[in-house]
Design a protein around this motif. Structure first.
Motif, mmCIF file in Angstrom:
data_model
loop_
_atom_site.group_PDB
_atom_site.id
_atom_site.type_symbol
_atom_site.label_atom_id
_atom_site.label_comp_id
_atom_site.label_asym_id
_atom_site.label_seq_id
_atom_site.Cartn_x
_atom_site.Cartn_y
_atom_site.Cartn_z
ATOM 1 N N SER A 170 0.848 -1.201 0.000
ATOM 2 C CA SER A 170 0.000 0.000 0.000
ATOM 3 C C SER A 170 0.879 1.246 0.000
ATOM 4 O O SER A 170 0.456 2.314 -0.457
ATOM 5 C CB SER A 170 -0.903 0.025 1.231
ATOM 6 O OG SER A 170 -1.670 -1.144 1.305
ATOM 7 N N ARG A 194 7.073 -8.855 7.611
ATOM 8 C CA ARG A 194 6.378 -8.723 8.901
ATOM 9 C C ARG A 194 7.069 -9.590 9.924
ATOM 10 O O ARG A 194 7.465 -10.724 9.625
ATOM 11 C CB ARG A 194 4.910 -9.140 8.769
ATOM 12 C CG ARG A 194 4.125 -8.090 8.008
ATOM 13 C CD ARG A 194 2.644 -8.329 8.003
ATOM 14 N NE ARG A 194 2.062 -7.566 6.904
ATOM 15 C CZ ARG A 194 0.822 -7.675 6.489
ATOM 16 N NH1 ARG A 194 0.006 -8.526 7.076
ATOM 17 N NH2 ARG A 194 0.383 -6.939 5.487
ATOM 18 N N GLN A 208 3.159 -9.412 -2.070
ATOM 19 C CA GLN A 208 1.784 -8.935 -2.211
ATOM 20 C C GLN A 208 1.580 -8.363 -3.600
ATOM 21 O O GLN A 208 2.530 -7.908 -4.237
ATOM 22 C CB GLN A 208 1.526 -7.795 -1.217
ATOM 23 C CG GLN A 208 1.146 -8.240 0.169
ATOM 24 C CD GLN A 208 0.642 -7.071 0.997
ATOM 25 O OE1 GLN A 208 1.037 -5.943 0.772
ATOM 26 N NE2 GLN A 208 -0.210 -7.355 1.953
ATOM 27 N N GLU A 210 -1.040 -5.396 -4.742
ATOM 28 C CA GLU A 210 -2.131 -4.516 -4.340
ATOM 29 C C GLU A 210 -2.592 -3.729 -5.564
ATOM 30 O O GLU A 210 -1.800 -3.420 -6.457
ATOM 31 C CB GLU A 210 -1.658 -3.557 -3.250
ATOM 32 C CG GLU A 210 -1.215 -4.300 -1.999
ATOM 33 C CD GLU A 210 -1.629 -3.628 -0.709
ATOM 34 O OE1 GLU A 210 -2.105 -2.482 -0.774
ATOM 35 O OE2 GLU A 210 -1.478 -4.252 0.350
HETATM 36 N N1 PHE Z 1 -2.741 -3.605 2.749
HETATM 37 C C1 PHE Z 1 -3.593 -4.665 3.211
HETATM 38 C C2 PHE Z 1 -2.754 -5.717 3.875
HETATM 39 O O1 PHE Z 1 -1.579 -5.694 3.749
HETATM 40 C C3 PHE Z 1 -4.398 -5.280 2.101
HETATM 41 C C4 PHE Z 1 -5.398 -4.324 1.535
HETATM 42 C C5 PHE Z 1 -5.070 -3.527 0.473
HETATM 43 C C6 PHE Z 1 -6.677 -4.232 2.044
HETATM 44 C C7 PHE Z 1 -5.995 -2.643 -0.064
HETATM 45 C C8 PHE Z 1 -7.591 -3.379 1.521
HETATM 46 C C9 PHE Z 1 -7.266 -2.583 0.488
HETATM 47 O O2 PHE Z 1 -3.252 -6.615 4.509
#
Ligand code: PHE
Length: 341
Positions: A170, A194, A208, A210
């Motif tokens: 994000s 993490r 990920q 996104e």
């Molecule tokens: N950033 C969130 C996560 O890492 C995932 C997510 C992205 C949720 C965009 C909603 C919208 O878990």
């Protein structure tokens, strides 16, 4: 003595064989521990001293000649061996075969997901893995005391507590919103970190993807339809999805997306915890305050975002039961995916 030395000298000088074997035989015959020169030296030791004076020099010269001969023949052999070998190539021999590498299952899945979104106009964006607090948390509405900022979840950089290894991509979306003008349609694949205990289900490093779409009049219906399109492209034409209410600091409303997997056999029961539904991602409408944080007028624009874990989807797709297998780079494991392209 004289005739012996003379004979040996002639033999040494006339020797001119050019194979590695013959040269080695020659070396052993003359210079070996039980070779002719050793015998000659032994004879020499038994001579009376006035004789020694006479033969010492010729014998040493003979030894030097033999040594030089071996050295020069060996050198010739080495320099000619390449061209000789090429003359002796066996053109009928079978080829050795080139072993091709294969793409990592995480990459296979990532590429497939990226392709699906590229087909409907999303571009790919990337950002740094070491992020500052603003891009990873603050701009995304994480309150100061939010548990995700806790030392337990985040790897902070010791030298500068404002920096951390990004916990989600994000952060890349924030960078895109800061630097681009709407409409923005982008997906951000990348590695995230993490501070979690490593087990069969979770790892401290994973990937990920996104997605973010910002424009005028973007609605939840757009989000739902885009996710349905994705699920049917990735999991199959008749795939059903469902959305469950959820919470993320940066989206409002937020949802968890499940894909109907089915309950045909025991594996399905295990994978879906007996529900038939697989949880594949989080999503929601971008919170207006996040838009404002990134310099986008929230009165004019709205948007949706979603995010999924690549390992988890790869594990579902390839029936991999332990996430650690994806990080060990065991060739026997990875070779299984060479035909999965
Ligand atoms: N950033 C969130 C996560 O890492 C995932 C997510 C992205 C949720 C965009 C909603 C919208 O878990």
């Amino acid at each position: 003595m004289e005739s012996k030395i003379k004979k040996l000298l002639e033999d040494v000088e006339s020797f001119n064989e050019l194979t590695a074997e013959k040269v080695e035989d020659f070396r052993i015959k003359y210079l070996g521990r039980k070779g002719l020169l050793t015998t000659l030296f032994n004879d020499f030791k038994a001579l009376p001293s006035d004789e020694k004076r006479k033969w010492g020099k010729p014998i040493n010269e003979l030894k030097a000649k033999a040594t030089n001969k071996v050295a020069s023949l060996k050198e010739k052999l080495n320099s000619s061996s390449d061209s000789e070998k090429s003359d002796q190539k066996d053109w009928t021999r079978e080829g050795l075969g080139v072993k091709l590498g294969s793409r990592h299952p995480v990459n296979l899945v990532k590429n497939e997901i990226v392709n699906i979104f590229e087909r409907i106009g999303f571009n790919v964006s990337e950002g740094p893995e070491v992020e500052d607090d603003w891009h990873n948390f603050t701009a995304l509405n994480f309150p100061e005391e939010h548990p995700a900022r806790d030392m337990q979840d985040t790897f902070f950089v010791e030298r500068n507590p404002d920096w951390a290894l990004r916990t989600h991509t994000s952060s890349v979306q924030v960078r895109m919103m800061e630097s681009e003008k709407p409409p923005i349609r982008t997906i951000s694949p990348g590695r995230v970190f993490r501070n979690e205990a490593i087990s069969a289900r979770s790892h401290c490093i994973f990937h990920q993807i996104e997605g973010l779409y910002i424009d005028e009049n973007v609605s939840f219906a757009d989000l739902k339809q885009t996710l349905l399109y994705f699920a049917q492209e990735f999991f199959g034409k008749d795939t059903k999805i469902r959305l469950r209410p959820s919470y993320f600091p940066f989206t409002e409303p937020s949802a968890e997306v499940d894909v109907y997997w089915g309950l045909k056999n025991e594996v399905d029961y295990r994978m879906t915890k007996g529900t038939g539904w697989l949880e594949v991602m989080g999503c929601g409408m971008v919170d207006p305050s996040v838009l404002d944080n990134c310099g986008i007028d929230s009165k004019k624009y709205s948007g949706y975002a979603f995010g999924m874990g690549v390992e988890r989807i790869a594990m579902q797709r390839f029936q991999i039961s332990d996430i650690r297998l994806l990080f060990e780079n065991d060739q026997k494991f990875l070779e299984q995916f060479s035909s999965a392209l």
